[in-house]
Every structure is written in structure tokens, then in C-alpha cells.
Design a protein around this motif. Structure first.
Motif, mmCIF file in Angstrom:
data_model
loop_
_atom_site.group_PDB
_atom_site.id
_atom_site.type_symbol
_atom_site.label_atom_id
_atom_site.label_comp_id
_atom_site.label_asym_id
_atom_site.label_seq_id
_atom_site.Cartn_x
_atom_site.Cartn_y
_atom_site.Cartn_z
ATOM 1 N N MET A 171 0.844 -1.199 0.000
ATOM 2 C CA MET A 171 0.000 0.000 0.000
ATOM 3 C C MET A 171 0.881 1.253 0.000
ATOM 4 N N PHE A 172 0.290 2.351 -0.500
ATOM 5 C CA PHE A 172 0.993 3.614 -0.559
ATOM 6 C C PHE A 172 0.069 4.708 -0.023
ATOM 7 N N THR A 173 0.626 5.894 0.186
ATOM 8 C CA THR A 173 -0.163 6.978 0.769
ATOM 9 C C THR A 173 -0.357 8.152 -0.182
ATOM 10 N N GLY A 174 0.326 8.149 -1.317
ATOM 11 C CA GLY A 174 0.201 9.256 -2.245
ATOM 12 C C GLY A 174 1.045 10.460 -1.878
ATOM 13 N N ILE A 175 1.970 10.281 -0.915
ATOM 14 C CA ILE A 175 2.909 11.340 -0.553
ATOM 15 C C ILE A 175 4.251 10.994 -1.188
ATOM 16 N N VAL A 176 4.556 11.643 -2.293
ATOM 17 C CA VAL A 176 5.755 11.321 -3.070
ATOM 18 C C VAL A 176 7.005 11.707 -2.295
ATOM 19 N N ALA A 177 7.980 10.783 -2.275
ATOM 20 C CA ALA A 177 9.231 11.039 -1.563
ATOM 21 C C ALA A 177 10.142 11.973 -2.345
ATOM 22 N N ALA A 183 2.400 3.710 -10.173
ATOM 23 C CA ALA A 183 2.239 2.297 -10.522
ATOM 24 C C ALA A 183 3.113 1.446 -9.610
ATOM 25 N N CYS A 184 2.508 0.477 -8.948
ATOM 26 C CA CYS A 184 3.233 -0.403 -8.040
ATOM 27 C C CYS A 184 4.120 -1.359 -8.838
ATOM 28 N N LEU A 185 5.430 -1.239 -8.657
ATOM 29 C CA LEU A 185 6.387 -2.105 -9.329
ATOM 30 C C LEU A 185 7.222 -2.841 -8.302
ATOM 31 N N THR A 186 7.733 -3.998 -8.693
ATOM 32 C CA THR A 186 8.519 -4.841 -7.807
ATOM 33 C C THR A 186 10.010 -4.674 -8.095
ATOM 34 N N VAL A 187 10.794 -4.535 -7.038
ATOM 35 C CA VAL A 187 12.243 -4.439 -7.196
ATOM 36 C C VAL A 187 12.769 -5.778 -7.715
ATOM 37 N N HIS A 209 -3.967 9.507 1.111
ATOM 38 C CA HIS A 209 -4.998 8.497 1.300
ATOM 39 C C HIS A 209 -4.439 7.172 0.801
ATOM 40 N N LEU A 210 -5.040 6.079 1.228
ATOM 41 C CA LEU A 210 -4.494 4.769 0.901
ATOM 42 C C LEU A 210 -4.631 4.461 -0.581
ATOM 43 N N LEU A 211 -3.524 4.024 -1.170
ATOM 44 C CA LEU A 211 -3.474 3.676 -2.585
ATOM 45 C C LEU A 211 -2.940 2.262 -2.746
ATOM 46 N N SER A 212 -3.411 1.596 -3.779
ATOM 47 C CA SER A 212 -2.926 0.248 -4.060
ATOM 48 C C SER A 212 -1.769 0.250 -5.052
ATOM 49 N N GLY A 213 -1.663 1.327 -5.816
ATOM 50 C CA GLY A 213 -0.656 1.355 -6.868
ATOM 51 C C GLY A 213 -1.104 0.648 -8.129
ATOM 52 N N GLU A 271 -5.466 6.720 -10.472
ATOM 53 C CA GLU A 271 -6.043 5.674 -9.620
ATOM 54 C C GLU A 271 -7.171 6.295 -8.816
ATOM 55 N N VAL A 272 -8.383 5.758 -8.952
ATOM 56 C CA VAL A 272 -9.516 6.290 -8.195
ATOM 57 C C VAL A 272 -9.446 5.773 -6.764
ATOM 58 N N ASP A 273 -10.142 6.465 -5.874
ATOM 59 C CA ASP A 273 -10.177 6.075 -4.470
ATOM 60 C C ASP A 273 -10.894 4.742 -4.321
ATOM 61 N N SER A 274 -10.248 3.785 -3.676
ATOM 62 C CA SER A 274 -10.793 2.426 -3.578
ATOM 63 C C SER A 274 -12.084 2.377 -2.777
ATOM 64 N N GLN A 275 -12.209 3.197 -1.733
ATOM 65 C CA GLN A 275 -13.440 3.205 -0.936
ATOM 66 C C GLN A 275 -14.607 3.749 -1.748
ATOM 67 N N THR A 276 -14.354 4.814 -2.497
ATOM 68 C CA THR A 276 -15.393 5.362 -3.369
ATOM 69 C C THR A 276 -15.813 4.326 -4.397
ATOM 70 N N GLN A 277 -14.837 3.650 -4.983
ATOM 71 C CA GLN A 277 -15.133 2.633 -5.992
ATOM 72 C C GLN A 277 -15.987 1.515 -5.407
ATOM 73 N N ALA A 278 -15.655 1.086 -4.197
ATOM 74 C CA ALA A 278 -16.411 0.003 -3.563
ATOM 75 C C ALA A 278 -17.856 0.409 -3.310
ATOM 76 N N VAL A 279 -18.061 1.623 -2.822
ATOM 77 C CA VAL A 279 -19.422 2.098 -2.537
ATOM 78 C C VAL A 279 -20.234 2.202 -3.826
ATOM 79 N N VAL A 280 -19.646 2.818 -4.854
ATOM 80 C CA VAL A 280 -20.360 3.005 -6.126
ATOM 81 C C VAL A 280 -20.708 1.658 -6.753
ATOM 82 N N ASP A 281 -19.754 0.731 -6.777
ATOM 83 C CA ASP A 281 -20.010 -0.584 -7.371
ATOM 84 C C ASP A 281 -21.068 -1.356 -6.591
ATOM 85 N N THR A 282 -21.068 -1.216 -5.262
ATOM 86 C CA THR A 282 -22.067 -1.899 -4.444
ATOM 87 C C THR A 282 -23.465 -1.367 -4.740
#
Length: 209
Positions: free
Chosen positions: A1-7, A47-51, A97-101, A182-193
Motif C-alpha cells: 500500500m501507498f499513501t500518495g505522498i511522493v518522496a 504504478a506499483c512495481l517490484t524491485v 490516502h491509501l493507494l494500491s498502486g 487511480e480512483v479512491d478504492s473506498q469510493t469505488q467500492a461504494v459506487v459498485d455496491t
């Protein structure tokens, strides 16, 4: 998970292009190398990438065909700057806010304005994501946690303070650029439900007629 605060932002040091697979390499500052291991997750332009390799201070990531298809990583060249964030750890402050990447689509920059001490950027709304965008709602653009300030049927705008412009690539963004969204996952869950409930209700109503 990520927070959207760029280092920080980093230039692409090297790109190795294979069939349906790109390997991106970056020279990491010492502060970002602490605790970094093979298999760790890092957000590059959101975008979530793997080392996949660590050689001294050079860190590499593989982007597969689906990532290249749906993100702006495919358009990167050596020397281009990207936004970078290490994965969040338990106990970290959640400043954004919480991001999945997991990028949903790209949004095109269609206008920029520079009011004093601010920057306003307007993006074209990807049609398939319109239902997930709300004024004052969260959105992540190139990995940056932002609040939608204005929303129209086919566009939305966000404002950037000087500090965000300083530490991210949005200080150089131009009309025509494509950014990862990337849209907010909580918003997406509510709208899809709600959509599923409405579809089920319509089906039930028809069956009871």
C-alpha cells in the motif's frame, strides 16, 4: 500500500526494452535504499512495481505488458523524471490516502493555469471512471494524492501548492501529457455496491411483475 505522498522525483537511468517487458533502472539516493530488498514494492508514477535488481545504488524494476498498456511508463525515456514512493509501513503517518498502486487509466492534461502561488491543472475524464469521481473526493495522479476541486461531465481540475510542485513532476506538466490515474478504492467500492444493488432490485422487480 501507498499513501500518495511522493518522496522525491528521480530521472530514469536506463531502460531495457524486451518484447512486452521493459526494465527500468534508477539511481536511488541513500535515504531510499535503507531496508530496500528484492521483491519490495515501490510506486513509480503511482504504478506499483517490484524491485527486481539492486546493484549498488542502482535499482531496477520490470513492467509487464499490462502495465505498459495502461500506464504512461511505456512513454518514458532515459532522463525523464518520475514520482517515487516507497511502500507504506505499519505505523507510518497517512498524509494522503491509501493507494494500491494499481492504475485504472490514464488522464490527459487539457489545460493548465498558474494563479499566484498555485497551479491549476485540468484533465479529461476517462469515460469508464466518471462514476467514481466526486468534487472534494480523492484521486491519485502519477502517484500523488490529490483532492478534486472542480468536476464537470468530461473533465476535472486539481490545484497544486508550491511544495507539491517542488517535490513532484507536476511542476513541469504540460497540455497533452498523459498521467496515471487511480480512483479512491473506498469510493469505488461504494459506487459498485450501489450499482449491484440497483441491478438486483431491477431484476427482482421484473420477476415479480
Amino acid at each position: 500500500m501507498f499513501t500518495g505522498i511522493v518522496a522525491c522525483t528521480l530521472p530514469v537511468a536506463n531502460i531495457e526494452k524486451k518484447h512486452q517487458l521493459y526494465r527500468f533502472s534508477f539511481q536511488f539516493p541513500e535515504s531510499l535504499l535503507v531496508g530496500l530488498t528484492l521483491g519490495a514494492s515501490v510506486a513509480i508514477n503511482g504504478a506499483c512495481l517490484t524491485v527486481t535488481a539492486i546493484e549498488g545504488d542502482v535499482v531496477s524494476f520490470d513492467a509487464m505488458m499490462e502495465t505498459l498498456r495502461i500506464t504512461n511508463l511505456v512513454n518514458l525515456n532515459v532522463g525523464d523524471q518520475v514520482n517515487l514512493e516507497r511502500a507504506a509501513r505499519f505505523g507510518d503517518e497517512i498524509g494522503g490516502h491509501l493507494l494500491s498502486g494499481h492504475i485504472h487509466a490514464m488522464a490527459e492534461v487539457i489545460a493548465t493555469e498558474s494563479p499566484e502561488n498555485n497551479k491549476k491543472v485540468t484533465f479529461k475524464v476517462p469515460t469508464e471512471l466518471q462514476d467514481y469521481l466526486f468534487e472534494k473526493g480523492y484521486v491519485a495522479l502519477n502517484g500523488v494524492s490529490l483532492t478534486l476541486s472542480e468536476l464537470n461531465q468530461d473533465s476535472f481540475s486539481v490545484y497544486f501548492i508550491p511544495e507539491t510542485l517542488r517535490v513532484t513532476t507536476f511542476g513541469q506538466v504540460e497540455v497533452g501529457d498523459q498521467v496515471n490515474l487511480e480512483v479512491d478504492s473506498q469510493t469505488q467500492a461504494v459506487v459498485d455496491t450501489v450499482k449491484r444493488i440497483n441491478v438486483k432490485k431491477q431484476y427482482t422487480d421484473k420477476a415479480n411483475r
